[in-house]
Design an enzyme around this catalytic site. Structure first.
Site, PDB file in Angstrom:
ATOM      1  N   TYR A 163      78.482  68.436  18.953  1.00  0.00           N
ATOM      2  CA  TYR A 163      78.029  67.056  19.148  1.00  0.00           C
ATOM      3  C   TYR A 163      76.632  66.988  19.772  1.00  0.00           C
ATOM      4  O   TYR A 163      75.721  66.354  19.228  1.00  0.00           O
ATOM      5  CB  TYR A 163      79.023  66.279  20.007  1.00  0.00           C
ATOM      6  CG  TYR A 163      78.575  64.851  20.247  1.00  0.00           C
ATOM      7  CD1 TYR A 163      78.653  63.902  19.232  1.00  0.00           C
ATOM      8  CD2 TYR A 163      78.055  64.464  21.484  1.00  0.00           C
ATOM      9  CE1 TYR A 163      78.230  62.602  19.440  1.00  0.00           C
ATOM     10  CE2 TYR A 163      77.630  63.160  21.694  1.00  0.00           C
ATOM     11  CZ  TYR A 163      77.723  62.239  20.675  1.00  0.00           C
ATOM     12  OH  TYR A 163      77.288  60.942  20.880  1.00  0.00           O
ATOM     13  N   LYS A 167      72.888  65.812  18.055  1.00  0.00           N
ATOM     14  CA  LYS A 167      72.030  64.732  18.549  1.00  0.00           C
ATOM     15  C   LYS A 167      70.632  65.254  18.901  1.00  0.00           C
ATOM     16  O   LYS A 167      69.646  64.530  18.750  1.00  0.00           O
ATOM     17  CB  LYS A 167      72.680  64.049  19.751  1.00  0.00           C
ATOM     18  CG  LYS A 167      73.949  63.283  19.418  1.00  0.00           C
ATOM     19  CD  LYS A 167      73.708  62.186  18.387  1.00  0.00           C
ATOM     20  CE  LYS A 167      74.945  61.331  18.168  1.00  0.00           C
ATOM     21  NZ  LYS A 167      74.711  60.234  17.203  1.00  0.00           N
TER      22      LYS A 167
END
Length: 245
Positions: A163, A167
């Site tokens: 994750y 990003k």
């Protein structure tokens, strides 16, 4: 009337951002992988008195779905004024760099990174037809390499090999895209709504969905003289919320 497309807008921050933009007079397309859930979201907002909304089937990992959505908006409006790349997934946790299944990393990147690129490239021709267009890439403070290298940062120990890294990649893409569009009226920024209590994180986090959506909407509503190529975080209080990369 100005138009906006929000991916993953059938719930949580995307849903509340759609509400705000509709209240501001925008016609808002609520992108949803499941069209049924998108239509439920639209019906809920219409029950609250908002009428300038439409659900549109959009799976950011499926190029046919993206192409169909782009064709629909092109045929109906001929342009797009705001694109909010909001759809995202966290992936199975925990996410240790030493042991994470690469399949999980690929799955997360497919939505959070490659999906954004596919959607952005598909809709850029419509954004170019707007007098002043805006792209908001919804990111996370967990994508900041600078903050992740600072042991005093409150979220220093929240490391994630899929994750967070997705990003970080999204942030890098935002910089490149903003640079390439620097001489156009298209503003491009990465915006972190902050650690918000949603079903995305089992309703943890100190921030309210409505407040975080307002933070995202703030940067969707900027004009041609607004910032571009920046990273703004709801959690980062210094420097008018401009976060270090």
């Amino acid at each position: 009337m100005k138009t906006a497309l929000i991916t993953g807008a059938n719930k949580s921050i995307g849903f509340e951002t759609a509400r705000i933009l509709a209240q501001k007079g925008y016609f808002v397309y609520i992108g949803s992988r499941d069209i049924g859930k998108g239509e439920e979201a639209v019906n809920q907002l219409k029950a609250d008195g908002l009428t300038t909304l439409q659900a549109i089937q959009l799976d950011v990992t499926n190029l046919d779905s993206i192409t169909a959505a782009q064709q629909f908006i092109n045929d109906k409006d001929g342009k797009l004024d705001v694109l909010i790349n909001n759809a995202g997934i966290s992936g199975a946790l925990p996410q240790s760099a030493e042991s994470i299944d690469v399949a999980i990393v690929r799955e997360v990147f497919d939505t959070n990174f490659f999906g954004v690129i596919q959607v952005t490239q598909a809709f850029l021709p419509l954004l170019r037809k707007s007098e002043t267009a805006v792209i908001v890439n919804v990111t996370s403070g967990l994508g900041s390499l600078t903050l992740h290298s600072d042991p005093s940062w409150p979220y220093y120990n929240f490391k994630s090999a899929a994750y967070g890294t997705s990003k970080s990649a999204l942030n890098s893409y935002t910089i490149v895209l903003a640079y390439e569009l620097r001489d156009t009226p298209i503003r491009v920024n990465a915006v972190d709504p902050g650690y918000t209590a949603t079903d995305f994180n089992h309703h943890q986090g100190p921030l309210k969905v409505e407040d975080s959506a307002a933070f995202v909407a703030q940067y969707a509503l900027i004009g041609a003289d607004g910032p571009t190529g920046k990273f703004f975080s709801h959690d980062y209080q210094s420097n008018n919320h401009e976060s270090p990369w």
